[in-house]
Design a protein around this motif. Sequence first.
Motif, PDB file in Angstrom:
ATOM      1  N   THR A   1      11.446  12.936   7.501  1.00 57.47           N
ATOM      2  CA  THR A   1      12.185  11.715   7.195  1.00 57.47           C
ATOM      3  C   THR A   1      12.131  10.791   8.398  1.00 57.47           C
ATOM      4  OG1 THR A   1      13.638  12.875   5.670  1.00 57.47           O
ATOM      5  CG2 THR A   1      14.436  10.771   6.525  1.00 57.47           C
ATOM      6  N   ALA A   2      11.681   9.567   8.182  1.00 58.88           N
ATOM      7  CA  ALA A   2      11.598   8.571   9.247  1.00 58.88           C
ATOM      8  C   ALA A   2      12.807   7.642   9.242  1.00 58.88           C
ATOM      9  CB  ALA A   2      10.317   7.743   9.103  1.00 58.88           C
TER      10      ALA A   2
ATOM     11  N   ARG B   1       2.863   7.969   3.347  1.00 59.58           N
ATOM     12  CA  ARG B   1       4.310   7.744   3.259  1.00 59.58           C
ATOM     13  C   ARG B   1       4.847   7.956   1.847  1.00 59.58           C
ATOM     14  NH1 ARG B   1       4.408   1.747   5.469  1.00 59.58           N
ATOM     15  NH2 ARG B   1       2.772   1.738   3.922  1.00 59.58           N
ATOM     16  N   LEU B   2       6.154   8.285   1.799  1.00 54.20           N
ATOM     17  CA  LEU B   2       6.887   8.420   0.536  1.00 54.20           C
ATOM     18  C   LEU B   2       8.155   7.579   0.642  1.00 54.20           C
ATOM     19  CD1 LEU B   2       6.799  12.320   0.422  1.00 54.20           C
ATOM     20  CD2 LEU B   2       5.474  10.812  -1.067  1.00 54.20           C
ATOM     21  N   HIS B   3       8.447   6.795  -0.393  1.00 52.24           N
ATOM     22  CA  HIS B   3       9.696   6.028  -0.471  1.00 52.24           C
ATOM     23  C   HIS B   3      10.479   6.627  -1.630  1.00 52.24           C
ATOM     24  CE1 HIS B   3      11.761   1.847  -1.046  1.00 52.24           C
ATOM     25  NE2 HIS B   3      12.567   2.727  -0.461  1.00 52.24           N
TER      26      HIS B   3
ATOM     27  N   LEU C   1      10.847   8.975  -7.100  1.00 58.18           N
ATOM     28  CA  LEU C   1       9.769   8.543  -6.209  1.00 58.18           C
ATOM     29  C   LEU C   1       9.501   7.076  -6.514  1.00 58.18           C
ATOM     30  CD1 LEU C   1       7.618   9.119  -4.071  1.00 58.18           C
ATOM     31  CD2 LEU C   1       6.120   9.917  -5.920  1.00 58.18           C
ATOM     32  N   LEU C   2       9.883   6.216  -5.593  1.00 60.23           N
ATOM     33  CA  LEU C   2       9.740   4.777  -5.795  1.00 60.23           C
ATOM     34  C   LEU C   2       8.332   4.297  -5.508  1.00 60.23           C
ATOM     35  CD1 LEU C   2      13.027   3.779  -4.007  1.00 60.23           C
ATOM     36  CD2 LEU C   2      12.615   3.713  -6.475  1.00 60.23           C
ATOM     37  N   ASP C   3       7.758   4.829  -4.446  1.00 59.57           N
ATOM     38  CA  ASP C   3       6.422   4.408  -4.047  1.00 59.57           C
ATOM     39  C   ASP C   3       5.863   5.421  -3.056  1.00 59.57           C
ATOM     40  OD1 ASP C   3       4.173   2.827  -4.135  1.00 59.57           O
ATOM     41  OD2 ASP C   3       5.084   1.100  -3.149  1.00 59.57           O
ATOM     42  N   PHE C   4       4.564   5.356  -2.860  1.00 54.94           N
ATOM     43  CA  PHE C   4       3.911   6.207  -1.871  1.00 54.94           C
ATOM     44  C   PHE C   4       2.558   5.606  -1.548  1.00 54.94           C
ATOM     45  CE2 PHE C   4       1.922   7.598  -5.707  1.00 54.94           C
ATOM     46  CZ  PHE C   4       0.705   8.164  -5.348  1.00 54.94           C
TER      47      PHE C   4
ATOM     48  N   LEU D   1       7.378  10.546   6.061  1.00 54.65           N
ATOM     49  CA  LEU D   1       6.014  10.505   6.572  1.00 54.65           C
ATOM     50  C   LEU D   1       5.363  11.872   6.423  1.00 54.65           C
ATOM     51  CD1 LEU D   1       6.786   8.677   9.938  1.00 54.65           C
ATOM     52  CD2 LEU D   1       6.064   7.644   7.770  1.00 54.65           C
ATOM     53  N   HIS D   2       4.099  11.888   6.036  1.00 50.32           N
ATOM     54  CA  HIS D   2       3.339  13.129   5.975  1.00 50.32           C
ATOM     55  C   HIS D   2       2.804  13.402   7.378  1.00 50.32           C
ATOM     56  CE1 HIS D   2      -0.239  15.679   5.010  1.00 50.32           C
ATOM     57  NE2 HIS D   2       0.708  16.290   4.324  1.00 50.32           N
ATOM     58  N   VAL D   3       3.053  14.616   7.901  1.00 55.14           N
ATOM     59  CA  VAL D   3       2.759  14.923   9.298  1.00 55.14           C
ATOM     60  C   VAL D   3       1.893  16.176   9.405  1.00 55.14           C
ATOM     61  CG1 VAL D   3       3.824  15.575  11.517  1.00 55.14           C
ATOM     62  CG2 VAL D   3       4.916  13.854  10.054  1.00 55.14           C
TER      63      VAL D   3
END
Length: 177
Positions: A69-70, A99-101, A92-95, A123-125
């Motif tokens: 989580t950012a 990134r995931l929103h 899931l609003l957007d990606f 964020l995908h890490v």
Amino acid sequence: MKRTPESAAFFFAPFVSSTMRIEPGWIDYNGHLNMAYYNVLFDRAVDEAFAMVGLGEDYVRERRASYFTAECHVQYKRELRLEDPVRATIQLLDFDEKRLHVYMELRHASEFWLSATSENMMLHVDLDSRKVAPFPADVFASLAIMKAAHSGLPHPEALGRVIGMPARARAAPSGVH
């Protein structure tokens, strides 16, 4: 191709978590759920949701990547007490490739009233480099299915809120300097 319960779950809109219980140690001196533990409940629910798209504990172990989580914006609507069972919904609003929103609501599991909302940017890490990295193609495809299922949901009213004092409240009362 045989459809499994895991693949069918992508189409739930929004995703609904299992029922969660509040732990006694999470209750503060006000007699309600301490603000920090709302995030624990949201975190457990999002882990449950994203395991359905391949981002569970196996993913972390096998692919050495995860999501962090950012940014997080929680709104507390109604207090929770020890005896209150809760469920969270995840939308899931957007990606994009990294990134995931996500928007979440925490509700009483049997009475359905809204307790809190949370809007998150994740964020995908890559866990070896500890840097943001693109999702693998299979996970990206699963996220696209989830996003398509969630795209018909209404736009959450709480989305994109900014914290600040309303303009009328900023003016000092007369006689105060």
